[in-house]
Design a protein around this motif. Sequence first.
Motif, PDB file in Angstrom:
ATOM      1  N   ARG A   1      49.251 -49.346  -6.106  1.00  0.00           N
ATOM      2  CA  ARG A   1      50.148 -48.417  -5.420  1.00  0.00           C
ATOM      3  C   ARG A   1      51.600 -48.645  -5.838  1.00  0.00           C
ATOM      4  NH1 ARG A   1      48.241 -45.678  -0.942  1.00  0.00           N
ATOM      5  NH2 ARG A   1      46.117 -46.184  -0.272  1.00  0.00           N
ATOM      6  N   ARG A   2      51.985 -49.913  -5.972  1.00  0.00           N
ATOM      7  CA  ARG A   2      53.354 -50.228  -6.368  1.00  0.00           C
ATOM      8  C   ARG A   2      53.665 -49.663  -7.744  1.00  0.00           C
ATOM      9  NH1 ARG A   2      55.994 -52.787  -9.708  1.00  0.00           N
ATOM     10  NH2 ARG A   2      54.123 -53.621 -10.712  1.00  0.00           N
ATOM     11  N   ARG A   3      52.761 -49.866  -8.695  1.00  0.00           N
ATOM     12  CA  ARG A   3      52.956 -49.351 -10.048  1.00  0.00           C
ATOM     13  C   ARG A   3      53.083 -47.837 -10.063  1.00  0.00           C
ATOM     14  NH1 ARG A   3      47.918 -51.455 -11.718  1.00  0.00           N
ATOM     15  NH2 ARG A   3      47.745 -49.583 -13.014  1.00  0.00           N
TER      16      ARG A   3
ATOM     17  N   HIS B   1      53.855 -45.781  -7.521  1.00  0.00           N
ATOM     18  CA  HIS B   1      55.052 -45.345  -6.810  1.00  0.00           C
ATOM     19  C   HIS B   1      56.290 -45.527  -7.683  1.00  0.00           C
ATOM     20  CE1 HIS B   1      58.391 -45.483  -3.883  1.00  0.00           C
ATOM     21  NE2 HIS B   1      57.632 -44.694  -3.153  1.00  0.00           N
ATOM     22  N   ALA B   2      56.377 -46.677  -8.349  1.00  0.00           N
ATOM     23  CA  ALA B   2      57.515 -46.936  -9.227  1.00  0.00           C
ATOM     24  C   ALA B   2      57.580 -45.921 -10.356  1.00  0.00           C
ATOM     25  CB  ALA B   2      57.428 -48.355  -9.792  1.00  0.00           C
ATOM     26  N   ALA B   3      56.435 -45.532 -10.872  1.00  0.00           N
ATOM     27  CA  ALA B   3      56.393 -44.556 -11.964  1.00  0.00           C
ATOM     28  C   ALA B   3      56.849 -43.179 -11.497  1.00  0.00           C
ATOM     29  CB  ALA B   3      54.986 -44.472 -12.529  1.00  0.00           C
TER      30      ALA B   3
ATOM     31  N   THR C   1      49.042 -47.229 -16.186  1.00  0.00           N
ATOM     32  CA  THR C   1      49.516 -46.558 -14.978  1.00  0.00           C
ATOM     33  C   THR C   1      49.432 -45.048 -15.141  1.00  0.00           C
ATOM     34  OG1 THR C   1      51.008 -48.394 -14.457  1.00  0.00           O
ATOM     35  CG2 THR C   1      51.456 -46.289 -13.396  1.00  0.00           C
TER      36      THR C   1
ATOM     37  N   VAL D   1      56.040 -44.150 -19.022  1.00  0.00           N
ATOM     38  CA  VAL D   1      55.245 -44.985 -18.126  1.00  0.00           C
ATOM     39  C   VAL D   1      54.214 -45.714 -18.970  1.00  0.00           C
ATOM     40  CG1 VAL D   1      53.641 -44.938 -16.167  1.00  0.00           C
ATOM     41  CG2 VAL D   1      55.565 -43.343 -16.243  1.00  0.00           C
TER      42      VAL D   1
ATOM     43  N   GLU E   1      49.088 -53.591  -5.506  1.00  0.00           N
ATOM     44  CA  GLU E   1      49.732 -53.620  -6.821  1.00  0.00           C
ATOM     45  C   GLU E   1      49.592 -52.278  -7.526  1.00  0.00           C
ATOM     46  OE1 GLU E   1      51.587 -54.547 -10.382  1.00  0.00           O
ATOM     47  OE2 GLU E   1      51.766 -55.324  -8.348  1.00  0.00           O
TER      48      GLU E   1
ATOM     49  N   ARG F   1      56.810 -34.741 -11.366  1.00  0.00           N
ATOM     50  CA  ARG F   1      56.746 -36.026 -12.059  1.00  0.00           C
ATOM     51  C   ARG F   1      55.337 -36.340 -12.533  1.00  0.00           C
ATOM     52  NH1 ARG F   1      58.666 -39.432 -15.606  1.00  0.00           N
ATOM     53  NH2 ARG F   1      58.488 -41.634 -15.024  1.00  0.00           N
TER      54      ARG F   1
ATOM     55  N   VAL G   1      58.898 -42.415  -8.851  1.00  0.00           N
ATOM     56  CA  VAL G   1      60.302 -42.325  -8.441  1.00  0.00           C
ATOM     57  C   VAL G   1      61.258 -42.548  -9.610  1.00  0.00           C
ATOM     58  CG1 VAL G   1      59.761 -43.054  -6.095  1.00  0.00           C
ATOM     59  CG2 VAL G   1      60.426 -44.774  -7.781  1.00  0.00           C
ATOM     60  N   ALA G   2      60.760 -43.082 -10.713  1.00  0.00           N
ATOM     61  CA  ALA G   2      61.609 -43.350 -11.866  1.00  0.00           C
ATOM     62  C   ALA G   2      61.595 -42.167 -12.831  1.00  0.00           C
ATOM     63  CB  ALA G   2      61.136 -44.622 -12.573  1.00  0.00           C
TER      64      ALA G   2
END
Length: 220
Positions: free
Chosen positions: A138-140, A142-144, A155, A151, A136, A183, A146-147
């Motif tokens: 890592r998901r947060r 990674h999403a931050a 995160t 944020v 979870e 980023r 690539v977006a």
Amino acid sequence: MNGLTLADELVLLAYDDAGTNRLGRPHLDYGLAGAVLLELTLAGRVEVVEGRLAVVDPTPVGHPVLDEALARVGAEGKRRRPKDWVGRLSRQLSDRVLAGLVEAGVLRRESDRVLGLFPRTRYPSSIGGEPAPETEARRRMHAAVVADGPVDARTAALIALSRSVGLDRKLFPDLPKDRVKARLAEITAGDWASAATRKAIEETQAAVLTAITAAVIATT
């Protein structure tokens, strides 16, 4: 306090699937101390005032590691800079965080000897694969990356900590390095939280980097 702390998440990210610390010491120790300070900041317990850490609310948050740190900062006779607290709080902190994750059933503790001679302790996942909280986190992150745009504060704080200990280079291997670098800088300096929180992250990140640099120089 419910859920894992920033320190818990940083440990999970730092340890590989075999239960070995990929960062080594003192990087992880100082990073965890920074995580404790940022957790207390996000909880509204401390702030950086004129470059020094101040307790603004002494109410315990309900987590032993955080509450002990809060009490220590509050009991200090004078206000100290974040870099001073990073050094003070880092001692034996990784052992306590790991023990908490073992108690929570996220990790397990394994002790053996390398070549039958040298003692070794590892902390692999209790389920044999990547723990769900690490996935979870890592998901947060990674999403931050690539977006675009703001944020959430937790995160952003975790990303700043990962960056300060050099873990960011291991977390996004499949993304363009230039994009990741730009980023991460944008996130850590962005207008996504209160001024007090941003200031705390900036000061804490600098404090962790200073502590790591000093330790590395001392050992070489």
